[in-house]
Structure formats: C-alpha cells, structure tokens
Write a protein that holds these residues in place. Sequence first.
Motif, short mmCIF file in Angstrom:
data_model
loop_
_atom_site.label_atom_id
_atom_site.label_comp_id
_atom_site.label_asym_id
_atom_site.label_seq_id
_atom_site.Cartn_x
_atom_site.Cartn_y
_atom_site.Cartn_z
N ALA A 57 0.93 -1.15 -0.40
CA ALA A 57 -0.20 -0.03 -0.10
C ALA A 57 0.73 0.88 0.13
N SER A 58 -0.12 2.27 -0.10
CA SER A 58 0.74 3.72 -0.12
C SER A 58 -0.37 5.04 0.00
N TYR A 59 0.39 5.54 0.84
CA TYR A 59 -0.59 6.78 0.94
C TYR A 59 -0.12 8.01 0.72
N ALA A 60 -1.09 9.13 0.45
CA ALA A 60 -0.66 10.21 0.22
C ALA A 60 -0.10 10.76 2.05
N ASP A 61 0.19 11.97 2.42
CA ASP A 61 1.16 12.85 2.94
C ASP A 61 -0.30 12.86 4.45
N SER A 62 -1.68 13.39 3.47
CA SER A 62 -2.07 13.66 4.55
C SER A 62 -2.92 13.41 5.09
#
Length: 125
Positions: A57-62
């Motif tokens: 998985a990868s995520y936006a910093d927010s």
Amino acid sequence: HVQLVESGGGSVQAEGSLRLSCGASGSIYGDACVGWLRQAPGKEREGVAAIDSDGIASYADSVKGRFTVSRDNANNTVNLMMNSLKPEDTAMYYCAADRLHPYCSGGYDHPGYTYWGQGTQVTVS
C-alpha cells in the motif's frame, strides 16, 4: 464489463471513523492496482491510497497514519479504513482499478485507472 461499487460513506464527527468498501462485479482484484481517490467541492480529485497486486500500500501524506487500505481477494473487495477523521477529509470518495499496471507505478497517485466506481460521500463535521 467490470463494475466497481463503493459503500460505507456517511456523516461522522471529527476524530470518528468510517470504513469504505469497494466491490467488483468481476474478479479483477487479484491482479490489479486498486486505489481510493477523493474530490471535495471546488477542488481537484486527488489520490488518497493505493494497493498493488502484492498487497503493498501507499498513502498520501495527508492521510498517512490515519487511513489503511486493504484487499480481500476472496471476497473481491478493497477496503479503506479511515480513523481520526478531520473536516478536511470531507469529499466524494471513489475507488478505481487498473489491470494493466498491477503494481501501481504511480503509488497513491497512480494515473492509469480504467475502472471507476460511482463514488460515496464522506462528511466530517
């Protein structure tokens, strides 16, 4: 023809939690990049999270540390668990999938989605 259907949106108070689910009409999740994107009124659509065919998985910093994306290949669903929600998380949330690039070459902001859901509204007050 693959169709994606989101569910689980709603209204919640700040610091609350919601779980969004994205179901597919066809069995595509085993070999597809699946992402969650959102669009708030007056703003551009933005990537929130993505999960590749290996479950990475990868995520936006927010949203990092607050949102978790997971896949359930047996049930052909991808879920987005959202905790510690903030008013700025208010938006229409969409799930999307890309079978041509199963490893989400663009990370959480993957650009190549070809299948889209209709969206589910999340409102945080």
